[in-house]
Write an enzyme that holds these catalytic residues in place. Structure first.
Site, PDB file in Angstrom:
ATOM      1  N   ALA A   1      47.235  32.403 -18.064  1.00  0.00           N
ATOM      2  CA  ALA A   1      47.794  33.753 -18.051  1.00  0.00           C
ATOM      3  C   ALA A   1      46.769  34.635 -18.718  1.00  0.00           C
ATOM      4  CB  ALA A   1      49.112  33.804 -18.802  1.00  0.00           C
ATOM      5  N   LYS A   2      46.932  35.892 -18.493  1.00  0.00           N
ATOM      6  CA  LYS A   2      46.008  36.851 -19.082  1.00  0.00           C
ATOM      7  C   LYS A   2      45.884  36.595 -20.595  1.00  0.00           C
ATOM      8  CE  LYS A   2      43.592  40.504 -18.003  1.00  0.00           C
ATOM      9  NZ  LYS A   2      42.443  39.797 -17.493  1.00  0.00           N
ATOM     10  N   ARG A   3      47.063  36.387 -21.227  1.00  0.00           N
ATOM     11  CA  ARG A   3      47.003  36.270 -22.687  1.00  0.00           C
ATOM     12  C   ARG A   3      46.379  34.965 -23.165  1.00  0.00           C
ATOM     13  NH1 ARG A   3      52.014  36.364 -20.948  1.00  0.00           N
ATOM     14  NH2 ARG A   3      53.205  34.472 -21.260  1.00  0.00           N
TER      15      ARG A   3
END
Ligand code: GLU
Length: 295
Positions: free
Chosen positions: A256-258
C-alpha cells in the site's frame, strides 16, 4: 459462456503494484478465453475521489498494456440505479434509516461488555433498527419528517437472511462457500454522504455489466457473503469469484502507499519496463528493488 471480468478501482490514489497484479489477473482470465475485460471506476466516495486519479488509472493501465472493452463505467453516473435498488429493499422493510454518528456508535460499542465482532471489527449495535414487532416494519420504518436529518440506510441483516435462507457462492480456489453475511451485522447500503455504499454498488454493477468472473484480492473474500445476500434479495445472477492473494512487501506487510510501495506512476517515471513488470507480476515474482523506489 463468454467470460467477462472487470477491474474496479476506487480513484482515491494512484495505482500501485497490488492493483496492477489484480488488473493483470482479471485481464488474463478474460483475454485467455477470448472474453471481455471491463474497467469500472468506483467513484462513489465524494470525500476521497479525485478526478486526477481517475484519469491516472486509465493512463497507468494503458502503460501496462492492459486494454478494456467498451466505455469506462463510472459509478457516480449510476446513482439512480442504486437508489432504485435501495427503494425496492425499503418497500420490503429490509432496510432502515440510521441516524447514528460514528462517535455515537463507538461509544455504544464501548459501553457494551460483549459487543459482537465481525470480519470488519465490531458490528453495528442496532441502535436504529426497528423492533421486529414495530407496526411500521416492514414498510416505511420511520415517519417521514425524521428523514430530513442526515441518515444512512442499513440492511436489516437478520430479516434479510431469514428471507433468503441458506446461500452459497463459489471461489475458484476455495471452492463452495456457505455465506454468513450476518457476521457483518446491519451493513450500510446507502451512506449519509452518498446514495449507495460499496456493497450495494458493486453487487448491482457486476450484475448489470454481465460480469461472469470477479477477480479481486483476498481482503474482499468475507465481504462476498454480503454481496451474495444482496444478489438473492435483488434477484441478480451470481458470478464466480477468484480471490487472489495480496502482494506483500519483503517485510510481509501488505502493499500500500503507506508501506512505501511505489505507484505505477513512480515506476514509469523511474523508467521501468512495463513488459518486464507485467511478466514478473504474472509470474508472481515481485520485482526486487521496486519496493524501495518511492520510499
Ligand atoms: N473498488 C474496490 C477497491 O478499490 C474494489 C472492488 C471489487 O473489486 O470488488 O478496493
Amino acid at each position: 459462456m463468454k467470460i467477462v471480468t472487470r477491474f474496479a478501482p476506487s480513484p482515491t490514489g494512484r495505482l500501485h503494484l497490488g492493483h496492477a497484479y489484480s488488473a493483470l489477473r482479471a485481464h488474463r482470465l478474460a483475454r485467455g478465453s477470448g472474453g471481455a475485460f471491463l474497467l469500472r471506476i468506483e467513484d462513489i466516495d465524494p470525500g476521497r475521489t479525485r478526478e486526477e486519479h481517475a484519469a491516472g488509472i486509465e493512463e497507468d493501465l494503458a502503460w501496462l498494456g492492459i486494454d478494456w472493452d467498451g466505455p469506462v463505467v463510472r459509478q457516480s453516473e449510476r446513482l439512480h440505479l442504486y437508489r432504485a435498488a435501495l427503494e425496492r429493499l425499503r418497500e420490503r422493510g429490509l432496510v432502515y434509516p440510521c441516524f447514528c454518528t460514528r462517535s455515537g456508535i463507538a461509544a455504544e460499542i464501548a459501553r457494551s461488555a460483549a459487543a459482537p465482532h465481525g470480519p470488519e471489527g465490531a458490528v453495528y449495535p442496532g441502535t436504529c433498527r426497528p423492533a421486529p414487532s414495530a407496526p411500521s416494519h416492514p414498510g416505511f420504518p420511520r415517519p417521514d419528517p425524521d428523514l430530513v436529518r442526515p441518515h444512512a440506510w442499513r440492511l436489516d441483516v437478520r430479516r434479510a437472511v431469514e428471507l433468503a435462507g441458506t446461500l452459497a457462492w463459489t471461489d475458484a480456489t476455495a471452492g463452495e462457500i456457505i455465506a454468513h453475511p450476518e457476521r457483518f451485522g446491519d451493513v450500510v447500503l446507502a451512506r449519509k454522504d452518498a446514495p449507495t455504499s460499496y456493497h450495494l454498488a458493486v453487487t448491482i454493477d457486476d450484475a448489470a455489466q454481465g460480469v461472469t468472473d470477479v477477480v479481486r484480492g483476498r481482503d474482499l473474500f468475507a465481504a462476498t457473503d454480503v454481496h451474495r445476500l444482496l444478489q438473492a434479495l435483488l434477484g441478480l445472477p451470481v458470478p464466480r469469484y477468484h480471490h487472489h492473494e495480496l502482494l506483500t512487501a519483503p517485510d510481509g506487510r501488505r502493499l500500500a502507499k503507506r508501506s512505501g510501495a511505489p505507484s505505477l506512476l513512480d515506476l514509469r517515471l523511474a523508467g521501468a519496463d512495463p513488459e518486464k513488470l507485467r511478466d514478473e507480476l504474472l509470474g508472481e515474482r515481485l520485482p526486487a528493488g521496486y519496493l524501495t523506489a518511492a520510499s
